[in-house]
Design a protein around this motif. Structure first.
Motif, PDB file in Angstrom:
ATOM      1  N   ILE A   1       2.848  -2.762  12.711  1.00 57.41           N
ATOM      2  CA  ILE A   1       3.032  -1.446  13.341  1.00 57.41           C
ATOM      3  C   ILE A   1       3.720  -0.431  12.425  1.00 57.41           C
ATOM      4  CG2 ILE A   1       4.192  -0.238  15.258  1.00 57.41           C
ATOM      5  CD1 ILE A   1       1.797  -1.916  16.248  1.00 57.41           C
ATOM      6  N   SER A   2       4.792  -0.845  11.729  1.00 58.74           N
ATOM      7  CA  SER A   2       5.516   0.163  10.935  1.00 58.74           C
ATOM      8  C   SER A   2       4.643   0.685   9.794  1.00 58.74           C
ATOM      9  CB  SER A   2       6.856  -0.379  10.430  1.00 58.74           C
ATOM     10  OG  SER A   2       6.628  -1.586   9.772  1.00 58.74           O
ATOM     11  N   LYS A   3       3.837  -0.191   9.185  1.00 61.22           N
ATOM     12  CA  LYS A   3       2.941   0.273   8.113  1.00 61.22           C
ATOM     13  C   LYS A   3       1.905   1.260   8.659  1.00 61.22           C
ATOM     14  CE  LYS A   3       2.850  -3.539   4.817  1.00 61.22           C
ATOM     15  NZ  LYS A   3       2.067  -4.661   4.312  1.00 61.22           N
ATOM     16  N   ILE A   4       1.386   0.953   9.833  1.00 61.23           N
ATOM     17  CA  ILE A   4       0.354   1.816  10.424  1.00 61.23           C
ATOM     18  C   ILE A   4       0.929   3.199  10.750  1.00 61.23           C
ATOM     19  CG2 ILE A   4      -1.190   2.116  12.423  1.00 61.23           C
ATOM     20  CD1 ILE A   4      -1.461  -0.953  12.465  1.00 61.23           C
ATOM     21  N   LYS A   5       2.143   3.231  11.233  1.00 61.60           N
ATOM     22  CA  LYS A   5       2.776   4.522  11.529  1.00 61.60           C
ATOM     23  C   LYS A   5       2.832   5.390  10.274  1.00 61.60           C
ATOM     24  CE  LYS A   5       6.189   3.638  15.141  1.00 61.60           C
ATOM     25  NZ  LYS A   5       7.608   3.291  15.300  1.00 61.60           N
ATOM     26  N   VAL A   6       3.256   4.787   9.160  1.00 64.68           N
ATOM     27  CA  VAL A   6       3.364   5.543   7.903  1.00 64.68           C
ATOM     28  C   VAL A   6       1.981   6.039   7.475  1.00 64.68           C
ATOM     29  CG1 VAL A   6       3.963   5.361   5.447  1.00 64.68           C
ATOM     30  CG2 VAL A   6       5.427   4.277   7.174  1.00 64.68           C
ATOM     31  N   LEU A   7       0.989   5.151   7.564  1.00 66.84           N
ATOM     32  CA  LEU A   7      -0.373   5.541   7.155  1.00 66.84           C
ATOM     33  C   LEU A   7      -0.877   6.714   7.985  1.00 66.84           C
ATOM     34  CD1 LEU A   7      -1.935   1.963   6.837  1.00 66.84           C
ATOM     35  CD2 LEU A   7      -1.627   3.591   4.958  1.00 66.84           C
ATOM     36  N   MET A   8      -0.609   6.680   9.281  1.00 66.86           N
ATOM     37  CA  MET A   8      -1.088   7.775  10.141  1.00 66.86           C
ATOM     38  C   MET A   8      -0.370   9.077   9.802  1.00 66.86           C
ATOM     39  SD  MET A   8      -1.926   5.892  13.792  1.00 66.86           S
ATOM     40  CE  MET A   8      -2.171   7.410  14.686  1.00 66.86           C
ATOM     41  N   GLU A   9       0.928   8.993   9.568  1.00 70.51           N
ATOM     42  CA  GLU A   9       1.671  10.220   9.222  1.00 70.51           C
ATOM     43  C   GLU A   9       1.149  10.814   7.910  1.00 70.51           C
ATOM     44  OE1 GLU A   9       5.593   8.632   9.636  1.00 70.51           O
ATOM     45  OE2 GLU A   9       5.658   9.154  11.778  1.00 70.51           O
ATOM     46  N   GLN A  10       0.775   9.930   6.985  1.00 65.90           N
ATOM     47  CA  GLN A  10       0.246  10.426   5.693  1.00 65.90           C
ATOM     48  C   GLN A  10      -1.107  11.116   5.852  1.00 65.90           C
ATOM     49  OE1 GLN A  10       0.182   6.781   3.506  1.00 65.90           O
ATOM     50  NE2 GLN A  10       2.270   6.999   2.724  1.00 65.90           N
TER      51      GLN A  10
END
Ligand code: GLN
Length: 281
Positions: free
Chosen positions: A246-255
Motif C-alpha cells: 500500500i505505501s508504495k502504491i500511494k507514492v506511485l499515485m501521487e507521482q
C-alpha cells in the motif's frame, strides 16, 4: 444407497477437511438440489447410483483442493450471486470494500462512466451497475473466457450489456474514452508469496493472481502510469492490493497526478485498497 448412507460416506471421505459435514451437505445440495431440511426429511430415500457416484466424485475433487465455488459454480458477492468457473478468480469479501468506496464516490455524479479493469468474474462491474443503474459500466480483461463469464454475470444480474474490451489493461480501450472512475482488483501477488498460498487458491487462474516482479507490483505500476489517459480530471482511481504494497502504491499515485491518496482498510483491519483523485497539474 440411501441418502443417509451417502452422507455418511461423503463425510468419511472428507474427514481431512475442516468441516466435512458442511462439505457433504453442500455437495448433496448441489447434485440433488436438496436443502438442509430436505436432506433430513428424506434421509431414508434411495439415491440413484449415478447421483451418488457424482457426489463421491466431487468429494474427491474437494480433497484435491478444488474450491467449493468451482464445484457449485456460484459465489455470493455484494449480495449478488455470481457464476464462477476455473477461468476466473473467485470473488473475495475483501473486494467488497472497493465496491463500497466506488459506489459512495459515484453516487454524487450524474450518469457516471466506470471502467472495471481486470474484471474476472465481473463482480466489481455488476455490483456497481446494480447499485447505480444509470452508470455506464465498461469491463476489460486479458482472458477471453473471463470476459465471457463477466458479460454473462453482468447481463443476468443487471439486465444490461456492458461494453467489453478484450486485451492487456488499457490497450483495447478506445483512446477517446474517459471515465469518472477506474476500479481494479488486478493480479498483485508477488512470486515469492505464491508458493505459500493455500492449495485451494492455487486452483484459481495464476494469471489472475501473480502480478509480476519481486514485489508483485508490475501490473499495478502500469495501471497507475496509464490510467491518466482514461480518467477525467477529478475522477477516481481505486486499486486493490496487499497491505504490504500500500505505501508504495500511494507514492506511485501521487507521482502520477493523483491527490487525496489514501488507503482503505478491509473488515479484518488490513489496508486493502488505495484510492486517489486525478488532478494533474
Ligand atoms: N475483478 C475480479 C475480482 O475482483 C477479478 C480480479 C482478478 O482476476 N485479479 O474478483
Amino acid at each position: 444407497m440411501t441418502l443417509k448412507r451417502l452422507k455418511g460416506e461423503l463425510i468419511s471421505a472428507l474427514t481431512g477437511l475442516e468441516l466435512p459435514d458442511l462439505e457433504a451437505r453442500l455437495i448433496i445440495r448441489h447434485v440433488l438440489s436438496l436443502n438442509d431440511a430436505e436432506q433430513i426429511i428424506r434421509a431414508n430415500e434411495e439415491i440413484p447410483d449415478e447421483y451418488a457416484a457424482r457426489c463421491l466424485d466431487l468429494a474427491g475433487k474437494r480433497l484435491k483442493g478444488t474450491p467449493m465455488s468451482y464445484i457449485t459454480g456460484k459465489k455470493e458477492f455484494y449480495g449478488l450471486e455470481f457464476d464462477v468457473n476455473e477461468n476466473v478468480l473467485i470473488p473475495r469479501p475483501e473486494t467488497e470494500i472497493l465496491v463500497f468506496e466506488a459506489i459512495s464516490y459515484l453516487k454524487g455524479i450524474a450518469n457516471p462512466a466506470v471502467l472495471d479493469l481486470c474484471t474476472g468474474s465481473g463482480c466489481i462491474a455488476a455490483s456497481i451497475k446494480k447499485n447505480i443503474p444509470e452508470a455506464e459500466v465498461c469491463i476489460s480483461d486479458i482472458s477471453e473466457e473471463a470476459l465471457k463469464t463477466a458479460e454473462g454475470n453482468f447481463k443476468r444480474l443487471t439486465g444490461k450489456s456492458p461494453k467489453a474490451f478484450l486485451g492487456d489493461l488499457f490497450s483495447p480501450v478506445e483512446s477517446n474514452l474517459l471515465f469518472d472512475a477506474i476500479c481494479t482488483n488486478p493480479p498483485y501477488i508477488a512470486e515469492k508469496w505464491y508458493e505459500k498460498l493455500e492449495k485451494e487458491v492455487k486452483k484459481e487462474p495464476q494469471n489472475a493472481l501473480i502480478g509480476g516482479g519481486a514485489d508483485g507490483l508490475d501490473i499495478i505500476k502500469r495501471i497507475i502510469s496509464e490510467a491518466g489517459r482514461h480518467i477525467k480530471r477529478g475522477g477516481l482511481l481505486i486499486i486493490e492490493a496487499d497491505y504490504r504494497q500500500i505505501s508504495k502504491i500511494k507514492v506511485l499515485m501521487e507521482q502520477k497526478g493523483f491527490e487525496d491518496v489514501s488507503a482503505v482498510k478491509d473488515l479484518s483491519g488490513k489496508e486493502r485498497c488505495v484510492k486517489g483523485i486525478f488532478q494533474p497539474s
